[in-house]
Write an enzyme that holds these catalytic residues in place. Structure first.
Site, PDB file in Angstrom:
ATOM      1  N   GLY A 194      49.708  27.051  -0.455  1.00  0.00           N
ATOM      2  CA  GLY A 194      50.819  26.915   0.549  1.00  0.00           C
ATOM      3  C   GLY A 194      50.445  26.123   1.611  1.00  0.00           C
ATOM      4  O   GLY A 194      51.089  25.214   1.787  1.00  0.00           O
ATOM      5  N   ALA A 195      48.767  24.918   1.829  1.00  0.00           N
ATOM      6  CA  ALA A 195      49.254  23.924   2.483  1.00  0.00           C
ATOM      7  C   ALA A 195      48.423  23.173   1.972  1.00  0.00           C
ATOM      8  O   ALA A 195      48.511  22.062   3.426  1.00  0.00           O
ATOM      9  CB  ALA A 195      48.041  25.266   4.264  1.00  0.00           C
ATOM     10  N   SER A 196      48.554  23.605   1.075  1.00  0.00           N
ATOM     11  CA  SER A 196      47.576  21.715   0.770  1.00  0.00           C
ATOM     12  C   SER A 196      47.845  21.573  -0.775  1.00  0.00           C
ATOM     13  O   SER A 196      47.647  22.991  -1.532  1.00  0.00           O
ATOM     14  CB  SER A 196      45.720  21.813   1.217  1.00  0.00           C
ATOM     15  OG  SER A 196      45.496  22.297   0.262  1.00  0.00           O
TER      16      SER A 196
ATOM     17  N   GLY B 220      39.370  32.547   2.810  1.00  0.00           N
ATOM     18  CA  GLY B 220      40.185  32.959   3.252  1.00  0.00           C
ATOM     19  C   GLY B 220      41.927  31.589   2.996  1.00  0.00           C
ATOM     20  O   GLY B 220      41.458  30.363   3.996  1.00  0.00           O
TER      21      GLY B 220
ATOM     22  N   SER C 253      45.622  30.586   3.109  1.00  0.00           N
ATOM     23  CA  SER C 253      46.814  30.534   3.939  1.00  0.00           C
ATOM     24  C   SER C 253      47.488  31.172   3.981  1.00  0.00           C
ATOM     25  O   SER C 253      48.737  31.451   4.800  1.00  0.00           O
ATOM     26  CB  SER C 253      47.574  28.511   4.050  1.00  0.00           C
ATOM     27  OG  SER C 253      47.894  28.792   2.775  1.00  0.00           O
TER      28      SER C 253
ATOM     29  N   GLU D  61      36.908  22.493  -2.622  1.00  0.00           N
ATOM     30  CA  GLU D  61      38.306  23.469  -3.502  1.00  0.00           C
ATOM     31  C   GLU D  61      38.703  22.991  -5.158  1.00  0.00           C
ATOM     32  O   GLU D  61      38.561  23.816  -5.895  1.00  0.00           O
ATOM     33  CB  GLU D  61      39.043  23.992  -2.551  1.00  0.00           C
ATOM     34  CG  GLU D  61      40.300  24.662  -2.617  1.00  0.00           C
ATOM     35  CD  GLU D  61      40.914  24.996  -2.083  1.00  0.00           C
ATOM     36  OE1 GLU D  61      42.532  25.743  -2.484  1.00  0.00           O
ATOM     37  OE2 GLU D  61      41.332  24.605  -0.830  1.00  0.00           O
TER      38      GLU D  61
ATOM     39  N   ILE E 227      34.450  36.167  -0.342  1.00  0.00           N
ATOM     40  CA  ILE E 227      36.506  36.200   0.049  1.00  0.00           C
ATOM     41  C   ILE E 227      37.098  34.978   0.816  1.00  0.00           C
ATOM     42  O   ILE E 227      36.307  33.837   1.672  1.00  0.00           O
ATOM     43  CB  ILE E 227      35.374  36.472   1.808  1.00  0.00           C
ATOM     44  CG1 ILE E 227      35.421  37.786   1.504  1.00  0.00           C
ATOM     45  CG2 ILE E 227      37.348  36.590   2.802  1.00  0.00           C
ATOM     46  CD1 ILE E 227      34.806  38.688   3.145  1.00  0.00           C
TER      47      ILE E 227
ATOM     48  N   VAL F 286      29.329  38.963  -3.818  1.00  0.00           N
ATOM     49  CA  VAL F 286      31.282  38.523  -3.383  1.00  0.00           C
ATOM     50  C   VAL F 286      31.432  37.398  -2.485  1.00  0.00           C
ATOM     51  O   VAL F 286      30.669  36.557  -1.727  1.00  0.00           O
ATOM     52  CB  VAL F 286      30.906  39.902  -2.092  1.00  0.00           C
ATOM     53  CG1 VAL F 286      32.600  40.376  -1.073  1.00  0.00           C
ATOM     54  CG2 VAL F 286      30.264  41.285  -2.259  1.00  0.00           C
TER      55      VAL F 286
ATOM     56  N   ILE G 107      42.584  19.355 -12.842  1.00  0.00           N
ATOM     57  CA  ILE G 107      43.667  20.703 -12.345  1.00  0.00           C
ATOM     58  C   ILE G 107      44.544  19.777 -11.058  1.00  0.00           C
ATOM     59  O   ILE G 107      44.022  19.204 -10.554  1.00  0.00           O
ATOM     60  CB  ILE G 107      42.573  21.706 -11.203  1.00  0.00           C
ATOM     61  CG1 ILE G 107      41.829  22.222 -12.604  1.00  0.00           C
ATOM     62  CG2 ILE G 107      43.128  22.365 -10.678  1.00  0.00           C
ATOM     63  CD1 ILE G 107      42.274  23.509 -13.032  1.00  0.00           C
TER      64      ILE G 107
END
Length: 503
Positions: free
Chosen positions: A236-238, A87, A89, A206, A85, A83, A231
């Site tokens: 949204g932030a970067s 996180g 922006s 990332e 998650i 799993v 790629i």
């Protein structure tokens, strides 16, 4: 009994009176008991046959259903789970992966049976002023994951939280406060968890994760480096750029990923604050600051907001110098709706720090960027904006300019009629987004408007695998590898002779 009684009465009556003759027509003959029994017997046999057949079919279907359920349950029990998650922006998304181990090697299957996800808004960074508030959303995501993991596998299934650009923008103490809350939730989740598995990842990592899943989906991972696909992500932030480069790349931007006998020299960088939402906010602040330096109050034209949109923002901003104690700055934001001016403003913002460039070439700010090589997939907001405008796959950048000009120059009231289901804050983004995409890809990174090597996408490969960096992180964390990071080796990925892929 009844039959014997009937016979005795017949014998008695025959001694007294001759029975009358009964004339019947040929079509009205009475059936004798023996002839009537035959069709009745046939009907009974038919009914019995039908009943037996139905019961047999029902039992067969039950057996097949039971076998399917049992085999499905066995497959689920044999699965291993992981799993992640994410996180982000704008929201927090949980990914639940199921995979099998065959001959000691993980087999990945990103189909619906073995993959599920759920996203909740807002993102983790929205809880900067109330870190404890993040507990509720993370708990909900954990419960979603638990329902998709076999109970007997829960303790053996790892769970990780990887926060991205939204969290990277926060001060380190605030980051840790939020992460501590998430760690507390994950410790009590029942999953296999270690505190270091909840962290803020670098933008470069990332980008590498996104590159891995894209080339995995396209089947180019393990092939010639120059035939891989790069790629370009607009979050949204970067924004992230990752691709194989033949140029000499400074160590701070270089990543070497080993895949068996193949080594990939990657350029990977995350442009923090240059994601779509962060960039638009930054541009608005720049407009306000320009007005604040020239006058105490007035109208601030914003070319990136469609004409006719009424937005009065009272920006209470302390004025610098001796005016600081004289009052506050009040500005009214006025929609100018001009694609060309918005594009120019966005380009100027992207080039602000270029004067500080210490490398041979800087495409965005003072950051080194080599010439783009090979084919590329433009993801996230590149994809969302292109789909919104319904752009074709070929020469979509040229089409983006035309679509952006029409959208920015259209009256807001007409746009609301044309897109009745869109919320104002979402619909407002597309004027800026279209201009920003052109100023980044074409004006800054030098992508030709008719370059067919770069395509917008959200999925890739024959099986339409989602181009989500979390899938790449799952692959890297599940397999074993050598990942050279700025001269330091750490175990992340070894896909050769370790993992085989079944998609």
């Amino acid at each position: 009994m009844q039959r014997s009684n009937a016979r005795s009465r017949s014998n008695i009556n025959s001694d007294m009176v001759d029975p009358p003759e009964v004339q019947t027509s040929p079509g009205n003959h009475r059936s004798s008991p023996s002839t009537a029994a035959k069709p009745k017997s046939k009907r009974t046999k038919s009914i019995i046959f039908v009943i037996v057949a139905c019961v047999t079919i029902a039992l067969g279907l039950l057996f097949i259903g039971y076998s399917i359920l049992r085999s499905g349950r066995n497959r689920r029990v044999s699965l291993h789970y992981s799993v992640i998650i994410d996180g982000g922006s704008s929201g927090t998304r949980v990914h639940v992966f199921g995979y099998r181990i065959e001959s000691g090697k993980p087999v990945f299957d990103f189909g619906e049976e073995n993959y599920a996800s759920l996203k909740l808004s807002p993102g983790l960074s929205a809880y900067a002023d109330n870190p404890e508030g993040v507990s509720e959303s993370v708990t909900e995501l954990v419960e979603f994951a638990k329902k998709r993991v076999h109970k007997g596998k829960l303790k053996k299934s790892d769970i990780r939280l990887m926060a991205t650009a939204g969290m990277r923008l926060l001060e380190l103490p605030v980051q840790e406060q939020i992460l501590d809350v998430t760690r507390r939730v994950l410790r009590s989740s029942g999953f296999d968890f270690r505190d270091e598995w909840a962290s803020v990842i670098s933008g470069s990592d990332e980008g590498v994760y996104a590159w891995v899943v894209a080339n995995h989906a396209l089947g180019s991972l393990g092939g010639e480096p120059l035939k891989t696909t790069g790629i370009v992500e607009l979050g949204g932030a970067s924004a992230q750029v990752t691709f194989v480069s033949t140029e000499l790349v400074p160590s701070e931007f270089s990543r070497t990923l080993a895949y068996g006998n193949v080594s990939y020299n990657l350029y990977s960088h995350s442009f923090l604050d240059f994601g779509q939402d962060a960039a638009q906010e930054k541009l608005s602040e720049s407009l306000y600051n320009s007005a604040a330096n020239s006058t105490g109050e007035g109208i601030v034209p914003d070319p990136c907001i469609p004409k006719g949109y009424i937005l009065e923002t009272n920006l209470q901003k302390d004025l610098p110098g001796f005016l600081a104690d004289k009052g506050k700055f009040t500005a009214t934001l006025q929609a100018a709706g001009n694609f060309s001016e918005c594009r120019s403003a966005a380009f100027a913002m992207l080039q602000e720090e270029k004067g500080k460039c210490t490398y041979k070439r800087c495409s965005i700010g003072s950051i080194f960027t080599p010439n783009l090589q090979g084919s590329f997939l433009a993801t996230e907001n590149f994809f969302h904006t292109s789909k919104f405008f319904g752009l074709g796959e070929k020469e979509w950048l040229s089409e983006m300019i035309l679509a952006g000009k029409r959208f920015c120059g259209e009256e807001w009231s007409k746009l609301k009629v044309k897109y009745p289901t869109f919320k104002d804050e979402n619909l407002l983004r597309y004027c800026f987004s279209s201009a920003y995409i052109i100023s980044m890809l074409h004006d800054s990174l030098g992508v030709a408007l008719d370059d067919e090597r770069i395509k917008y996408a959200s999925k890739a490969g024959e099986e339409d695998i989602p181009l989500d960096w979390a899938l790449g992180a799952f692959i890297l964390n599940t397999a074993t590898a050598t990942f050279d990071y700025s001269g330091k080796s750490r175990k992340i990925l070894d896909l050769s002779n370790v993992a085989k892929y079944k998609i």
